[in-house]
Write a protein that holds these residues in place. Structure first.
Motif, PDB file in Angstrom:
ATOM      1  N   GLN A 281       0.814  -1.210   0.000  1.00  0.00           N
ATOM      2  CA  GLN A 281       0.000   0.000   0.000  1.00  0.00           C
ATOM      3  C   GLN A 281       0.855   1.271   0.000  1.00  0.00           C
ATOM      4  N   GLU A 282       2.101   1.180   0.450  1.00  0.00           N
ATOM      5  CA  GLU A 282       2.947   2.373   0.488  1.00  0.00           C
ATOM      6  C   GLU A 282       3.320   2.849  -0.910  1.00  0.00           C
ATOM      7  N   ILE A 283       3.346   1.929  -1.879  1.00  0.00           N
ATOM      8  CA  ILE A 283       3.615   2.337  -3.259  1.00  0.00           C
ATOM      9  C   ILE A 283       2.443   3.154  -3.777  1.00  0.00           C
ATOM     10  N   ASP A 284       1.241   2.684  -3.482  1.00  0.00           N
ATOM     11  CA  ASP A 284       0.042   3.429  -3.872  1.00  0.00           C
ATOM     12  C   ASP A 284       0.002   4.793  -3.178  1.00  0.00           C
ATOM     13  N   ARG A 285       0.314   4.809  -1.911  1.00  0.00           N
ATOM     14  CA  ARG A 285       0.269   6.072  -1.170  1.00  0.00           C
ATOM     15  C   ARG A 285       1.259   7.090  -1.715  1.00  0.00           C
ATOM     16  N   ALA A 286       2.463   6.617  -2.053  1.00  0.00           N
ATOM     17  CA  ALA A 286       3.492   7.541  -2.538  1.00  0.00           C
ATOM     18  C   ALA A 286       3.071   8.201  -3.841  1.00  0.00           C
ATOM     19  N   ALA A 287       2.530   7.404  -4.761  1.00  0.00           N
ATOM     20  CA  ALA A 287       2.094   7.964  -6.044  1.00  0.00           C
ATOM     21  C   ALA A 287       0.842   8.824  -5.873  1.00  0.00           C
ATOM     22  N   ARG A 288      -0.090   8.345  -5.067  1.00  0.00           N
ATOM     23  CA  ARG A 288      -1.365   9.046  -4.911  1.00  0.00           C
ATOM     24  C   ARG A 288      -1.194  10.396  -4.216  1.00  0.00           C
ATOM     25  N   GLU A 289      -0.234  10.482  -3.294  1.00  0.00           N
ATOM     26  CA  GLU A 289      -0.009  11.735  -2.582  1.00  0.00           C
ATOM     27  C   GLU A 289       0.338  12.863  -3.551  1.00  0.00           C
ATOM     28  N   ILE A 290       1.171  12.575  -4.529  1.00  0.00           N
ATOM     29  CA  ILE A 290       1.560  13.606  -5.504  1.00  0.00           C
ATOM     30  C   ILE A 290       0.335  14.081  -6.285  1.00  0.00           C
ATOM     31  N   ILE A 291      -0.495  13.161  -6.702  1.00  0.00           N
ATOM     32  CA  ILE A 291      -1.668  13.518  -7.508  1.00  0.00           C
ATOM     33  C   ILE A 291      -2.691  14.266  -6.665  1.00  0.00           C
ATOM     34  N   GLU A 292      -2.856  13.850  -5.407  1.00  0.00           N
ATOM     35  CA  GLU A 292      -3.797  14.557  -4.531  1.00  0.00           C
ATOM     36  C   GLU A 292      -3.332  15.975  -4.241  1.00  0.00           C
ATOM     37  N   GLU A 293      -2.036  16.130  -3.985  1.00  0.00           N
ATOM     38  CA  GLU A 293      -1.520  17.468  -3.693  1.00  0.00           C
ATOM     39  C   GLU A 293      -1.680  18.410  -4.888  1.00  0.00           C
ATOM     40  N   ALA A 294      -1.682  17.851  -6.096  1.00  0.00           N
ATOM     41  CA  ALA A 294      -1.872  18.678  -7.297  1.00  0.00           C
ATOM     42  C   ALA A 294      -3.344  18.957  -7.576  1.00  0.00           C
ATOM     43  N   GLY A 295      -4.238  18.387  -6.759  1.00  0.00           N
ATOM     44  CA  GLY A 295      -5.657  18.669  -6.905  1.00  0.00           C
ATOM     45  C   GLY A 295      -6.415  17.714  -7.812  1.00  0.00           C
ATOM     46  N   TYR A 296      -5.803  16.578  -8.157  1.00  0.00           N
ATOM     47  CA  TYR A 296      -6.455  15.637  -9.075  1.00  0.00           C
ATOM     48  C   TYR A 296      -6.786  14.301  -8.398  1.00  0.00           C
ATOM     49  N   GLY A 297      -6.838  14.279  -7.060  1.00  0.00           N
ATOM     50  CA  GLY A 297      -7.021  13.016  -6.356  1.00  0.00           C
ATOM     51  C   GLY A 297      -8.243  12.235  -6.798  1.00  0.00           C
ATOM     52  N   ASP A 298      -9.368  12.915  -7.039  1.00  0.00           N
ATOM     53  CA  ASP A 298     -10.597  12.224  -7.442  1.00  0.00           C
ATOM     54  C   ASP A 298     -10.521  11.691  -8.867  1.00  0.00           C
ATOM     55  N   LEU A 299      -9.494  12.083  -9.598  1.00  0.00           N
ATOM     56  CA  LEU A 299      -9.369  11.671 -10.994  1.00  0.00           C
ATOM     57  C   LEU A 299      -8.339  10.563 -11.185  1.00  0.00           C
ATOM     58  N   PHE A 300      -7.804  10.069 -10.078  1.00  0.00           N
ATOM     59  CA  PHE A 300      -6.940   8.875 -10.101  1.00  0.00           C
ATOM     60  C   PHE A 300      -7.820   7.737  -9.598  1.00  0.00           C
ATOM     61  N   ILE A 301      -8.367   6.938 -10.515  1.00  0.00           N
ATOM     62  CA  ILE A 301      -9.519   6.089 -10.207  1.00  0.00           C
ATOM     63  C   ILE A 301      -9.190   4.595 -10.186  1.00  0.00           C
ATOM     64  N   HIS A 302      -7.922   4.239 -10.083  1.00  0.00           N
ATOM     65  CA  HIS A 302      -7.576   2.826 -10.020  1.00  0.00           C
ATOM     66  C   HIS A 302      -6.359   2.646  -9.112  1.00  0.00           C
ATOM     67  N   ARG A 303      -6.049   1.395  -8.805  1.00  0.00           N
ATOM     68  CA  ARG A 303      -4.869   1.087  -7.991  1.00  0.00           C
ATOM     69  C   ARG A 303      -3.600   1.513  -8.732  1.00  0.00           C
ATOM     70  N   THR A 304      -2.522   1.618  -7.986  1.00  0.00           N
ATOM     71  CA  THR A 304      -1.251   2.036  -8.587  1.00  0.00           C
ATOM     72  C   THR A 304      -0.543   0.894  -9.304  1.00  0.00           C
ATOM     73  N   GLY A 305      -0.837  -0.354  -8.937  1.00  0.00           N
ATOM     74  CA  GLY A 305      -0.117  -1.426  -9.621  1.00  0.00           C
ATOM     75  C   GLY A 305      -0.672  -2.806  -9.356  1.00  0.00           C
ATOM     76  N   HIS A 306      -0.204  -3.750 -10.160  1.00  0.00           N
ATOM     77  CA  HIS A 306      -0.579  -5.156 -10.071  1.00  0.00           C
ATOM     78  C   HIS A 306       0.645  -6.005 -10.360  1.00  0.00           C
ATOM     79  N   GLY A 307       0.655  -7.210  -9.815  1.00  0.00           N
ATOM     80  CA  GLY A 307       1.734  -8.133 -10.110  1.00  0.00           C
ATOM     81  C   GLY A 307       1.695  -8.609 -11.547  1.00  0.00           C
ATOM     82  N   ILE A 308       2.799  -9.218 -11.975  1.00  0.00           N
ATOM     83  CA  ILE A 308       2.905  -9.736 -13.339  1.00  0.00           C
ATOM     84  C   ILE A 308       3.825 -10.951 -13.307  1.00  0.00           C
ATOM     85  N   GLY A 309       3.558 -11.895 -14.185  1.00  0.00           N
ATOM     86  CA  GLY A 309       4.369 -13.109 -14.269  1.00  0.00           C
ATOM     87  C   GLY A 309       3.905 -13.932 -15.444  1.00  0.00           C
TER      88      GLY A 309
END
Length: 373
Positions: A281-309
């Protein structure tokens, strides 16, 4: 021609099956039941088609692995068994496959079941063994495929490099005046040119369509002045690629450039947060904080990442509430985005792996906005 990677060995598959069985026991499960799909491929290398005929791998900590298969598929299964070290038990049409499988299971056990198991097969087992119970493997053993070994990391890195080559080449094609589907077809052809055997998605979201994160490329004509979200990937040598970049047809407006800059900063923040021991969750928080501080928090509408393999989407997930700690060898996307309905969207995505002291990207194309014609 590129060199084909060495195949996984019998020891590789035997170790994976043993780890799965041991992890199930530690989770209080009597065993693991695996139907055709990504879990079976990961554990055994066997890729049968999923049908109404039962195929199921049975793993338990105190028993040898057994694969139950239809008799008509037994020759292929026996060949796979030689590479993966499991026993084949077959059943013929007209017989009850669940009666064949039942003796392999504890009559009162609780089992982890691969998520793509057909309901009819699970219900058939329950009829034979009414004392058993079942849980999803994603819930019970979410880290089953999450931590990659060196061989797997090399395959994911090669898939990422092929996606990067695809992006370099797509920047050379004309966008303006062409349909989204035409550019999507170019992406698919390039992925295959650079070694992908399977193309899973080619998102081309131009102008207002870019505000839909999973927009299916359609017949909209791309126009001069459009922002265009590109998100594409698939499988190369059995392992996934997935990358996103956002380009602009002609010079962007200051507002468009600003939104892109915010997403780029957020993506960098998410990447820099990657290190062993940090909760997902800290990866999501780190990315989301930047977007929220810029005033676009409600427009980031999905998780920050998913696993792959062996699939392009699998655990772990970079989202608030996911407290699983990052472990070296995990691979996942970092892909924040901003989506302005009716106007445009921006997303930037890299596949990242956790190292002993941080993170490493498997996508290395420029993250600055590219200008296309």
């Amino acid at each position: 021609m590129p060199t084909m990677p060495a195949p996984f060995t019998t020891d590789d598959y035997r170790a994976r099956m043993a780890r799965a069985a041991d992890a199930a026991a530690e989770a209080g499960l009597a065993g693991v039941l695996v139907a055709p799909g990504p879990d079976l491929v990961h554990l055994t290398g066997y890729r049968p088609v999923s049908t109404e005929r039962l195929t199921m791998l049975v793993l338990a900590a105190d028993r040898e692995p057994v694969l139950v298969v239809p008799t008509l598929e037994a020759p292929d299964a026996e060949e796979a068994a030689g590479a993966a070290a499991f026993t084949v038990r077959d059943w013929t049409d007209g017989k009850d496959p669940y009666a064949v499988t039942a003796p392999l299971l504890d009559a009162d056990g609780r089992f982890g079941v691969s998520d793509n198991t057909w309901a009819m097969h699970l219900l058939g087992l329950q009829r034979q063994l009414p004392g058993t119970s079942y849980t999803s493997l994603t819930e019970a053993l979410p880290m089953l495929r999450a931590v990659k070994d060196a061989h797997e990391l090399a395959l994911i890195e090669a898939a990422g490099a092929a996606a990067d080559e695809t992006y370099h080449e797509i920047l050379k094609v004309r966008f303006a005046g062409r349909g989204e589907a035409e550019v999507a077809a170019d992406l698919a052809a390039l992925l295959k040119q650079f070694g992908h055997s399977q193309v899973d998605f080619t998102v081309v979201g131009s102008g207002p369509n870019g505000a839909n994160p999973h927009h299916e490329a359609g017949d909209r004509t791309i126009l001069h002045g459009d922002m265009v979200v590109l998100d594409f990937g698939g499988l190369k040598h059995g392992y996934g690629s997935d990358t996103s970049r956002t380009v602009h047809v002609g010079e962007p407006t200051p507002a468009e450039q600003h939104v892109h800059d915010v997403v780029r900063e957020a993506q960098q923040a998410g990447f820099e947060a990657v290190r062993p021991g940090v909760a997902c969750q800290e990866i999501d928080r780190a990315a989301r904080e930047i977007i929220e501080e810029a005033g676009y928090g409600d427009l980031f509408i999905h998780r920050t990442g998913h696993g792959i393999g062996v699939t392009t989407h699998e655990p772990p997930y970079m989202i608030e509430g996911e407290e699983q700690s990052l472990i070296p060898g995990m691979c996942f996307s970092v892909e924040p985005g901003i989506y302005l309905p009716g106007r445009f969207g921006v997303r930037i995505e890299d596949i990242v792996t956790v190292t002993e002291d941080g993170g490493r990207r498997f996508n290395n194309t420029a993250r600055e906005m590219a200008i296309v014609e």
